[in-house]
Design an enzyme around this catalytic site. Structure first.
Site, PDB file in Angstrom:
ATOM      1  N   GLY A  70      -7.279  14.681  -2.022  1.00 25.56           N
ATOM      2  CA  GLY A  70      -6.026  14.773  -2.697  1.00 25.56           C
ATOM      3  C   GLY A  70      -5.654  15.774  -3.839  1.00 25.56           C
ATOM      4  O   GLY A  70      -4.730  16.189  -4.223  1.00 25.56           O
ATOM      5  N   ASP A  72      -7.661  18.825  -4.261  1.00 22.65           N
ATOM      6  CA  ASP A  72      -7.780  19.968  -3.521  1.00 22.65           C
ATOM      7  C   ASP A  72      -7.475  19.928  -1.971  1.00 22.65           C
ATOM      8  O   ASP A  72      -8.447  19.982  -1.288  1.00 22.65           O
ATOM      9  CB  ASP A  72      -9.118  20.639  -3.828  1.00 22.65           C
ATOM     10  CG  ASP A  72      -9.212  22.202  -3.698  1.00 22.65           C
ATOM     11  OD1 ASP A  72      -8.154  22.807  -3.205  1.00 22.65           O
ATOM     12  OD2 ASP A  72     -10.162  22.901  -3.741  1.00 22.65           O
ATOM     13  N   LYS A  73      -6.457  19.843  -1.974  1.00 26.17           N
ATOM     14  CA  LYS A  73      -5.859  19.506  -0.409  1.00 26.17           C
ATOM     15  C   LYS A  73      -6.126  20.488   0.750  1.00 26.17           C
ATOM     16  O   LYS A  73      -6.426  20.443   1.689  1.00 26.17           O
ATOM     17  CB  LYS A  73      -4.174  19.345  -0.446  1.00 26.17           C
ATOM     18  CG  LYS A  73      -3.894  18.090  -0.901  1.00 26.17           C
ATOM     19  CD  LYS A  73      -2.120  17.815  -1.016  1.00 26.17           C
ATOM     20  CE  LYS A  73      -1.758  16.593  -1.748  1.00 26.17           C
ATOM     21  NZ  LYS A  73      -2.221  15.352  -0.953  1.00 26.17           N
ATOM     22  N   ASN A 118       1.816   8.514  -5.899  1.00 29.21           N
ATOM     23  CA  ASN A 118       2.089   9.612  -5.016  1.00 29.21           C
ATOM     24  C   ASN A 118       2.584   9.219  -3.673  1.00 29.21           C
ATOM     25  O   ASN A 118       2.299   8.262  -3.187  1.00 29.21           O
ATOM     26  CB  ASN A 118       0.941  10.806  -5.012  1.00 29.21           C
ATOM     27  CG  ASN A 118       0.111  10.456  -3.799  1.00 29.21           C
ATOM     28  OD1 ASN A 118       0.655  10.887  -2.574  1.00 29.21           O
ATOM     29  ND2 ASN A 118      -1.045   9.497  -4.172  1.00 29.21           N
ATOM     30  N   MET A 120       2.907  11.939  -1.166  1.00 32.28           N
ATOM     31  CA  MET A 120       3.039  13.412  -0.808  1.00 32.28           C
ATOM     32  C   MET A 120       3.268  13.482   0.622  1.00 32.28           C
ATOM     33  O   MET A 120       3.943  14.440   1.117  1.00 32.28           O
ATOM     34  CB  MET A 120       1.570  13.883  -1.141  1.00 32.28           C
ATOM     35  CG  MET A 120       1.219  13.836  -2.717  1.00 32.28           C
ATOM     36  SD  MET A 120       2.367  14.523  -3.773  1.00 32.28           S
ATOM     37  CE  MET A 120       2.277  16.234  -3.955  1.00 32.28           C
ATOM     38  N   GLY A 121       2.667  12.457   1.244  1.00 31.93           N
ATOM     39  CA  GLY A 121       2.732  12.670   2.857  1.00 31.93           C
ATOM     40  C   GLY A 121       2.146  13.804   3.507  1.00 31.93           C
ATOM     41  O   GLY A 121       2.478  14.527   4.596  1.00 31.93           O
ATOM     42  N   PHE A 122       0.661  13.971   3.098  1.00 33.85           N
ATOM     43  CA  PHE A 122      -0.234  14.720   4.007  1.00 33.85           C
ATOM     44  C   PHE A 122       0.301  16.321   3.864  1.00 33.85           C
ATOM     45  O   PHE A 122       0.306  17.106   5.002  1.00 33.85           O
ATOM     46  CB  PHE A 122      -0.530  14.282   5.204  1.00 33.85           C
ATOM     47  CG  PHE A 122      -1.448  13.255   5.370  1.00 33.85           C
ATOM     48  CD1 PHE A 122      -2.023  12.806   4.052  1.00 33.85           C
ATOM     49  CD2 PHE A 122      -1.701  12.773   6.739  1.00 33.85           C
ATOM     50  CE1 PHE A 122      -2.969  11.562   4.296  1.00 33.85           C
ATOM     51  CE2 PHE A 122      -2.495  11.610   6.816  1.00 33.85           C
ATOM     52  CZ  PHE A 122      -3.224  11.077   5.909  1.00 33.85           C
ATOM     53  N   ASN A 180      -9.273   9.835   7.507  1.00 29.44           N
ATOM     54  CA  ASN A 180      -8.143   9.045   6.584  1.00 29.44           C
ATOM     55  C   ASN A 180      -7.108   8.306   7.635  1.00 29.44           C
ATOM     56  O   ASN A 180      -6.449   8.994   8.281  1.00 29.44           O
ATOM     57  CB  ASN A 180      -7.540   9.889   5.801  1.00 29.44           C
ATOM     58  CG  ASN A 180      -6.458   9.420   4.757  1.00 29.44           C
ATOM     59  OD1 ASN A 180      -6.407   8.150   4.798  1.00 29.44           O
ATOM     60  ND2 ASN A 180      -6.135  10.242   3.871  1.00 29.44           N
ATOM     61  N   SER A 183      -3.677   6.175   4.162  1.00 27.46           N
ATOM     62  CA  SER A 183      -2.634   6.639   3.272  1.00 27.46           C
ATOM     63  C   SER A 183      -1.342   5.782   3.727  1.00 27.46           C
ATOM     64  O   SER A 183      -0.987   5.771   4.792  1.00 27.46           O
ATOM     65  CB  SER A 183      -2.390   8.104   3.476  1.00 27.46           C
ATOM     66  OG  SER A 183      -1.187   8.217   2.604  1.00 27.46           O
ATOM     67  N   ASN A 185       1.666   7.002   2.802  1.00 28.76           N
ATOM     68  CA  ASN A 185       2.513   7.895   2.833  1.00 28.76           C
ATOM     69  C   ASN A 185       2.920   8.468   4.284  1.00 28.76           C
ATOM     70  O   ASN A 185       3.833   9.349   4.241  1.00 28.76           O
ATOM     71  CB  ASN A 185       2.363   9.019   2.011  1.00 28.76           C
ATOM     72  CG  ASN A 185       2.026   8.410   0.449  1.00 28.76           C
ATOM     73  OD1 ASN A 185       2.896   7.204   0.205  1.00 28.76           O
ATOM     74  ND2 ASN A 185       1.046   8.673  -0.435  1.00 28.76           N
ATOM     75  N   THR A 186       2.431   8.055   5.183  1.00 29.10           N
ATOM     76  CA  THR A 186       2.469   8.723   6.550  1.00 29.10           C
ATOM     77  C   THR A 186       3.048   7.342   7.273  1.00 29.10           C
ATOM     78  O   THR A 186       1.918   6.568   7.524  1.00 29.10           O
ATOM     79  CB  THR A 186       1.259   9.525   7.296  1.00 29.10           C
ATOM     80  OG1 THR A 186       1.005  10.482   6.440  1.00 29.10           O
ATOM     81  CG2 THR A 186       1.651   9.648   8.751  1.00 29.10           C
ATOM     82  N   LYS A 228     -12.276   6.214   5.632  1.00 29.30           N
ATOM     83  CA  LYS A 228     -11.662   5.695   4.462  1.00 29.30           C
ATOM     84  C   LYS A 228     -10.482   4.524   4.592  1.00 29.30           C
ATOM     85  O   LYS A 228      -9.634   4.802   5.537  1.00 29.30           O
ATOM     86  CB  LYS A 228     -10.940   6.867   3.831  1.00 29.30           C
ATOM     87  CG  LYS A 228     -10.278   6.778   2.251  1.00 29.30           C
ATOM     88  CD  LYS A 228     -10.051   8.044   1.657  1.00 29.30           C
ATOM     89  CE  LYS A 228      -9.667   7.555  -0.099  1.00 29.30           C
ATOM     90  NZ  LYS A 228      -9.404   9.053  -0.510  1.00 29.30           N
ATOM     91  N   ASN A 257      -8.700   3.658  -0.401  1.00 32.97           N
ATOM     92  CA  ASN A 257      -7.480   4.516  -0.691  1.00 32.97           C
ATOM     93  C   ASN A 257      -6.583   4.016  -1.863  1.00 32.97           C
ATOM     94  O   ASN A 257      -6.843   2.996  -2.453  1.00 32.97           O
ATOM     95  CB  ASN A 257      -6.549   4.983   0.663  1.00 32.97           C
ATOM     96  CG  ASN A 257      -6.186   6.213   0.517  1.00 32.97           C
ATOM     97  OD1 ASN A 257      -5.320   6.704  -0.376  1.00 32.97           O
ATOM     98  ND2 ASN A 257      -6.102   6.886   1.852  1.00 32.97           N
ATOM     99  N   GLY A 278      -5.641   4.924  -9.894  1.00 30.78           N
ATOM    100  CA  GLY A 278      -6.032   4.832 -11.224  1.00 30.78           C
ATOM    101  C   GLY A 278      -6.642   3.263 -11.642  1.00 30.78           C
ATOM    102  O   GLY A 278      -6.915   2.483 -10.859  1.00 30.78           O
ATOM    103  N   TYR A 328     -10.489  10.612  -9.431  1.00 30.76           N
ATOM    104  CA  TYR A 328      -9.407  11.349  -8.996  1.00 30.76           C
ATOM    105  C   TYR A 328      -8.396  11.279 -10.324  1.00 30.76           C
ATOM    106  O   TYR A 328      -8.192  12.009 -11.216  1.00 30.76           O
ATOM    107  CB  TYR A 328      -8.599  10.913  -7.647  1.00 30.76           C
ATOM    108  CG  TYR A 328      -7.377  11.492  -7.301  1.00 30.76           C
ATOM    109  CD1 TYR A 328      -7.205  12.765  -6.571  1.00 30.76           C
ATOM    110  CD2 TYR A 328      -6.052  11.249  -8.135  1.00 30.76           C
ATOM    111  CE1 TYR A 328      -5.842  13.626  -6.540  1.00 30.76           C
ATOM    112  CE2 TYR A 328      -5.095  12.019  -7.954  1.00 30.76           C
ATOM    113  CZ  TYR A 328      -4.994  13.153  -7.081  1.00 30.76           C
ATOM    114  OH  TYR A 328      -3.862  13.598  -7.011  1.00 30.76           O
TER     115      TYR A 328
END
Length: 367
Positions: A70, A72-73, A118, A120-122, A180, A183, A185-186, A228, A257, A278, A328
């Site tokens: 996440g 360094d994508k 986040n 971000m959505g990949f 993965n 997540s 977010n997808t 993951k 995750n 976090g 992270y």
């Protein structure tokens, strides 16, 4: 002090995603300047200790702490990150085709909670761009994991094809791979953690890993892949998922995750949708590690991830059953010096508990 007193106040006045790009681009550019990599090592490098070194997945890890996916994508800053004291790096999540991800803003800080959200959505440049970048690396100083996912437009019934495409393009460049499926977010991605879809996916991943190893050499060992998982499953769901992973040929599990829970948060940004990382996810991720270790009898290696800000945080995950850990959010809030602090603290904790090596602490809470 360099990060916490100077860089962090500056970065935290910026939009979180802009600050993220500034760090990645800065690390990428700096690593190309002669003399900078030794300078990074002199400032942030971690003193090696035999007590913290371990062998896992056929790889050597100087100590237990690596960088989670996440940050360094697109593998822009592998050289830079390889020189600040990390034991390994996980790049990605990468998908077969590049995609923009979700609409901005999509990253939010929650400073009082020491957390990030986040969605971000990949967002990434795709496997071909990553392959070209990794191909140009002069050498790998530390183990490199490649975190792979599916494109948003790919339906779940065809998801296995996306993961196979990622492996096909990147097999030569990763030391191990991370599937993965967790997540938030997808859309519908987490559904791949359950039922026949998970069996189908992991069977396809295992088959592709073996096929690519065969192309390398008839006697080449197959590179390991891990899965993951999310922190938000029930115990029953987790048990099914873990047993399916255990029977799939996977080399291990990354737990966990980000979470969709918002329990105990105080910052207004807690209302934002997305995955929470976090400190607030720390205890839950450790609980999942403990459950996975128990369910597998400690026979399936675990990488612990979620809310590691101190040596004690890392040690709790190791004693719960993690062989390695990843940071992270802790890196964003505390800076690269956190790696020295965690390693120094782990040595003290081992001494306190009368242990001579970090591997003796793995799963110690179960004995």
């Amino acid at each position: 002090m360099l990060y916490r007193k100077i860089a962090k106040p500056f970065l935290f006045r910026m939009d979180p995603e802009n600050a993220h790009h500034l760090i990645i681009n800065g690390m990428s550019t700096a690593s190309k300047i002669p003399g900078v990599k030794p300078l990074l090592r002199s400032i942030w490098g971690v003193k090696e200790s035999e007590k913290l070194k371990s062998e896992l997945f056929g790889l050597t890890f100087a100590h237990p702490v690596g960088l989670a996916a996440g940050l360094d994508k697109n593998a822009h800053a592998v050289e830079g990150f390889s020189n600040i004291g990390l034991a390994f790096i996980e790049v990605g999540t990468v998908t077969p085709k590049g995609q923009e991800g979700n609409e901005k803003p999509r990253m939010f800080r929650l400073p009082p909670d020491q957390a990030l959200i986040n969605r971000m959505g990949f967002n990434n440049e795709g496997v071909e761009a990553m392959a070209e970048r990794l191909k140009r690396l002069p050498s790998r100083q530390i183990p490199l994991a490649v975190n792979i996912g599916k494109n948003k437009v790919t339906p779940n019934e065809a998801a296995h094809e996306d993961y196979q495409k990622c492996i096909r393009s990147l097999y030569a460049y990763g030391d191990f791979f991370v599937v993965n499926i967790s997540s938030p977010n997808t859309p519908d991605l987490r559904a791949l953690q359950h039922g026949d879809e998970l069996k189908t996916l992991l069977a396809a991943v295992s088959e592709e890993m073996q096929a690519q190893a065969g192309k390398t050499s008839a006697s080449a060992p197959v590179k390991p892949f891990l899965v993951k998982i999310a922190p938000d499953m029930t115990e029953e769901q987790l048990e099914y998922t873990v047993h399916t992973i255990q029977g799939s040929g996977a080399a291990g599990i990354i737990a966990t995750n980000t979470t969709i829970s918002r329990a105990g948060l105080s910052h207004p940004n807690s209302k934002e949708t997305g995955g929470l990382s976090g400190v607030p996810v720390r205890e839950r991720s450790t609980e999942v590690i403990r459950s996975v270790y128990r369910m597998t009898g400690g026979k399936l290696p675990i990488i612990g991830s979620g809310g590691i800000f101190t040596a004690q945080d890392a040690y709790e995950k190791i004693r719960a059953g993690a062989s390695l850990v990843e940071i992270y959010s802790g890196m964003i809030y505390e800076g690269p010096n956190l790696l020295k602090e965690i390693n120094h603290g782990l040595l003290q904790l081992l001494e306190r508990d009368g242990l001579s090596h970090i591997t003796e602490a793995i799963g110690a809470d179960h004995r």
